[in-house]
Design a protein around this motif. Structure first.
Motif, PDB file in Angstrom:
ATOM      1  N   GLY A  77       0.389 -14.358   5.617  1.00 44.05           N
ATOM      2  CA  GLY A  77      -0.452 -13.857   4.462  1.00 44.05           C
ATOM      3  C   GLY A  77       0.399 -13.411   3.089  1.00 44.05           C
ATOM      4  O   GLY A  77       1.562 -13.131   3.352  1.00 44.05           O
ATOM      5  N   PHE A  78      -0.076 -13.707   1.889  1.00 45.78           N
ATOM      6  CA  PHE A  78       0.603 -13.465   0.855  1.00 45.78           C
ATOM      7  C   PHE A  78      -0.375 -13.932  -0.257  1.00 45.78           C
ATOM      8  O   PHE A  78      -1.457 -14.366  -0.373  1.00 45.78           O
ATOM      9  CB  PHE A  78       1.869 -14.365   0.572  1.00 45.78           C
ATOM     10  N   GLY A  79      -0.046 -13.588  -1.534  1.00 43.28           N
ATOM     11  CA  GLY A  79      -0.725 -13.496  -2.748  1.00 43.28           C
ATOM     12  C   GLY A  79      -0.499 -14.824  -3.498  1.00 43.28           C
ATOM     13  O   GLY A  79       0.293 -15.766  -2.938  1.00 43.28           O
ATOM     14  N   LEU A  80      -1.209 -15.270  -4.376  1.00 43.63           N
ATOM     15  CA  LEU A  80      -1.184 -16.690  -5.077  1.00 43.63           C
ATOM     16  C   LEU A  80       0.351 -16.858  -5.831  1.00 43.63           C
ATOM     17  O   LEU A  80       0.769 -17.971  -5.712  1.00 43.63           O
ATOM     18  CB  LEU A  80      -2.295 -16.730  -6.265  1.00 43.63           C
ATOM     19  N   SER A  81       1.001 -15.969  -6.153  1.00 43.35           N
ATOM     20  CA  SER A  81       2.332 -16.176  -6.764  1.00 43.35           C
ATOM     21  C   SER A  81       3.200 -16.675  -5.725  1.00 43.35           C
ATOM     22  O   SER A  81       4.151 -17.394  -6.094  1.00 43.35           O
ATOM     23  CB  SER A  81       2.854 -14.652  -7.347  1.00 43.35           C
ATOM     24  N   HIS A  82       3.126 -16.270  -4.353  1.00 41.57           N
ATOM     25  CA  HIS A  82       4.136 -16.823  -3.448  1.00 41.57           C
ATOM     26  C   HIS A  82       3.591 -18.456  -3.343  1.00 41.57           C
ATOM     27  O   HIS A  82       4.417 -19.179  -2.950  1.00 41.57           O
ATOM     28  CB  HIS A  82       3.958 -16.158  -2.218  1.00 41.57           C
ATOM     29  N   LYS A  83       2.256 -18.895  -3.424  1.00 39.93           N
ATOM     30  CA  LYS A  83       2.144 -20.235  -3.438  1.00 39.93           C
ATOM     31  C   LYS A  83       2.691 -21.079  -4.409  1.00 39.93           C
ATOM     32  O   LYS A  83       3.420 -22.063  -4.205  1.00 39.93           O
ATOM     33  CB  LYS A  83       0.431 -20.348  -3.624  1.00 39.93           C
ATOM     34  N   GLN A  84       2.876 -20.419  -5.560  1.00 42.02           N
ATOM     35  CA  GLN A  84       3.360 -20.916  -6.807  1.00 42.02           C
ATOM     36  C   GLN A  84       4.975 -21.185  -6.345  1.00 42.02           C
ATOM     37  O   GLN A  84       5.916 -22.228  -6.597  1.00 42.02           O
ATOM     38  CB  GLN A  84       3.188 -20.145  -8.278  1.00 42.02           C
ATOM     39  N   ILE A 135      -5.154  -7.866  15.419  1.00 42.25           N
ATOM     40  CA  ILE A 135      -3.973  -8.452  14.865  1.00 42.25           C
ATOM     41  C   ILE A 135      -2.932  -7.250  14.383  1.00 42.25           C
ATOM     42  O   ILE A 135      -3.198  -6.186  14.094  1.00 42.25           O
ATOM     43  CB  ILE A 135      -4.181  -9.193  13.275  1.00 42.25           C
ATOM     44  N   PHE A 136      -1.615  -7.686  14.126  1.00 40.84           N
ATOM     45  CA  PHE A 136      -0.541  -6.874  13.761  1.00 40.84           C
ATOM     46  C   PHE A 136      -0.149  -7.489  12.545  1.00 40.84           C
ATOM     47  O   PHE A 136       0.310  -8.508  12.537  1.00 40.84           O
ATOM     48  CB  PHE A 136       0.282  -6.613  14.843  1.00 40.84           C
ATOM     49  N   PHE A 137      -0.124  -6.762  11.403  1.00 37.41           N
ATOM     50  CA  PHE A 137       0.479  -7.071  10.346  1.00 37.41           C
ATOM     51  C   PHE A 137       1.980  -6.516  10.310  1.00 37.41           C
ATOM     52  O   PHE A 137       2.265  -5.437  10.523  1.00 37.41           O
ATOM     53  CB  PHE A 137      -0.181  -6.267   8.925  1.00 37.41           C
ATOM     54  N   TYR A 138       2.889  -7.624   9.817  1.00 38.47           N
ATOM     55  CA  TYR A 138       4.355  -7.188   9.749  1.00 38.47           C
ATOM     56  C   TYR A 138       4.810  -7.603   8.416  1.00 38.47           C
ATOM     57  O   TYR A 138       5.177  -8.847   8.307  1.00 38.47           O
ATOM     58  CB  TYR A 138       4.834  -7.991  10.839  1.00 38.47           C
ATOM     59  N   GLY A 139       5.027  -6.728   7.564  1.00 38.09           N
ATOM     60  CA  GLY A 139       5.763  -7.173   6.167  1.00 38.09           C
ATOM     61  C   GLY A 139       7.347  -7.429   6.331  1.00 38.09           C
ATOM     62  O   GLY A 139       7.918  -6.873   6.926  1.00 38.09           O
ATOM     63  N   VAL A 140       7.554  -8.852   5.854  1.00 39.71           N
ATOM     64  CA  VAL A 140       9.066  -9.470   6.195  1.00 39.71           C
ATOM     65  C   VAL A 140       9.527  -9.836   4.824  1.00 39.71           C
ATOM     66  O   VAL A 140      10.411 -10.891   4.766  1.00 39.71           O
ATOM     67  CB  VAL A 140       9.030 -10.385   7.135  1.00 39.71           C
ATOM     68  N   GLY A 141       9.079  -9.302   3.853  1.00 38.71           N
ATOM     69  CA  GLY A 141       9.563  -9.934   2.376  1.00 38.71           C
ATOM     70  C   GLY A 141       8.448 -10.406   1.735  1.00 38.71           C
ATOM     71  O   GLY A 141       7.483  -9.700   1.081  1.00 38.71           O
ATOM     72  N   ARG A 142       8.665 -11.949   1.239  1.00 35.27           N
ATOM     73  CA  ARG A 142       7.834 -12.635   0.409  1.00 35.27           C
ATOM     74  C   ARG A 142       6.302 -12.772   0.769  1.00 35.27           C
ATOM     75  O   ARG A 142       5.584 -13.141   0.062  1.00 35.27           O
ATOM     76  CB  ARG A 142       8.484 -13.773  -0.155  1.00 35.27           C
ATOM     77  N   TYR A 143       6.283 -12.329   2.144  1.00 33.58           N
ATOM     78  CA  TYR A 143       5.032 -12.555   2.719  1.00 33.58           C
ATOM     79  C   TYR A 143       5.053 -11.709   3.775  1.00 33.58           C
ATOM     80  O   TYR A 143       5.687 -10.797   4.186  1.00 33.58           O
ATOM     81  CB  TYR A 143       4.761 -14.015   3.311  1.00 33.58           C
ATOM     82  N   PHE A 144       3.798 -11.520   4.519  1.00 27.50           N
ATOM     83  CA  PHE A 144       3.608 -10.733   5.802  1.00 27.50           C
ATOM     84  C   PHE A 144       3.013 -11.576   6.768  1.00 27.50           C
ATOM     85  O   PHE A 144       2.560 -12.626   6.651  1.00 27.50           O
ATOM     86  CB  PHE A 144       2.710  -9.428   5.770  1.00 27.50           C
ATOM     87  N   GLN A 145       3.635 -11.486   8.079  1.00 24.86           N
ATOM     88  CA  GLN A 145       3.438 -11.987   9.261  1.00 24.86           C
ATOM     89  C   GLN A 145       1.846 -11.090   9.896  1.00 24.86           C
ATOM     90  O   GLN A 145       1.696 -10.204   9.704  1.00 24.86           O
ATOM     91  CB  GLN A 145       4.430 -12.000  10.297  1.00 24.86           C
ATOM     92  N   ILE A 146       1.053 -12.180  10.425  1.00 26.47           N
ATOM     93  CA  ILE A 146      -0.078 -11.723  11.221  1.00 26.47           C
ATOM     94  C   ILE A 146       0.067 -12.319  12.762  1.00 26.47           C
ATOM     95  O   ILE A 146      -0.256 -13.223  12.797  1.00 26.47           O
ATOM     96  CB  ILE A 146      -1.237 -12.330  10.423  1.00 26.47           C
ATOM     97  N   TRP A 147       0.293 -11.256  13.349  1.00 23.59           N
ATOM     98  CA  TRP A 147       0.612 -11.664  15.033  1.00 23.59           C
ATOM     99  C   TRP A 147      -0.684 -11.340  15.789  1.00 23.59           C
ATOM    100  O   TRP A 147      -1.559 -10.085  15.243  1.00 23.59           O
ATOM    101  CB  TRP A 147       1.568 -10.797  15.566  1.00 23.59           C
ATOM    102  N   LYS A 148      -0.988 -11.646  16.654  1.00 24.45           N
ATOM    103  CA  LYS A 148      -1.742 -11.718  17.934  1.00 24.45           C
ATOM    104  C   LYS A 148      -0.596 -10.364  18.475  1.00 24.45           C
ATOM    105  O   LYS A 148       0.372 -10.771  18.944  1.00 24.45           O
ATOM    106  CB  LYS A 148      -1.967 -12.626  18.877  1.00 24.45           C
ATOM    107  N   PRO A 149      -1.181  -9.250  18.883  1.00 27.94           N
ATOM    108  CA  PRO A 149      -0.112  -8.277  19.411  1.00 27.94           C
ATOM    109  C   PRO A 149       0.378  -8.675  20.571  1.00 27.94           C
ATOM    110  O   PRO A 149       1.814  -8.504  20.805  1.00 27.94           O
ATOM    111  CB  PRO A 149      -0.938  -6.993  19.515  1.00 27.94           C
TER     112      PRO A 149
END
Length: 165
Positions: free
Chosen positions: A54-61, A121-135
């Motif tokens: 997951g991330f915001g629109l700026s990361h898509k750019q 889900i487990f949100f895990y921030g890893v920099g420019r985006y965050f990961q969304i995991w099945k725990p």
């Protein structure tokens, strides 16, 4: 200060009665900032980890510009590079969704299926985006930090005992 949005931290979310998850407050603020003030969340699937992202629109750019940079480097180095395919891989799997002011959003069904996500889900921030995991998938994934693995294992155990939702 840089304009780059960096996600860190972690949190759990369990679906509500309508099947929505809740984006953690700090990540929600950053996604909104990265999406020009809009409650707009971009979701995709990680190429290697078996989780969603997951991330915001700026990361898509950023992803688009990164492909342009790789294409330029390949051209300058006399190497073949399929920019269309790279854009398909990086941008073609992104689903944009809205979230409400409380952070509730629907995880796209295709992304849920690809990441094996059901009701938690487990949100895990890893920099420019965050990961969304099945725990359960995260604890089976190699090379994750022990701190995170142990946290998720404790949450899974507490949930199985009825202490966590």
């Amino acid at each position: 200060m840089s304009d780059v949005i960096l996600y860190s931290g972690n949190a759990f979310s369990v679906t509500d009665g309508k099947g929505r998850f809740v984006l953690p407050l700090e990540m929600r603020k950053l996604v909104k900032q990265a999406s020009g003030g809009e409650n707009r969340l971009c979701l995709s699937v990680h190429f290697d980890n078996g989780c969603a992202t997951g991330f915001g629109l700026s990361h898509k750019q950023f992803l688009f510009e990164e492909v342009e940079k790789l294409e330029r480097q390949a051209y300058e180095g006399g190497r073949d590079f399929n920019a269309d395919l790279e854009r398909e891989n990086r941008l073609g799997t992104i689903e944009d969704v809205n979230f409400d002011d409380a952070g509730r959003f629907f995880l796209h069904p295709d992304i849920k299926e690809e990441a094996g996500i059901t009701d938690a889900i487990f949100f895990y921030g890893v920099g420019r985006y965050f990961q969304i995991w099945k725990p359960e998938a995260l604890v089976e994934s190699p090379d994750r930090p022990a701190l995170i693995l142990n946290k998720v294992r404790r949450w899974i155990d507490a949930r199985a005992e009825g202490a966590a939702k």
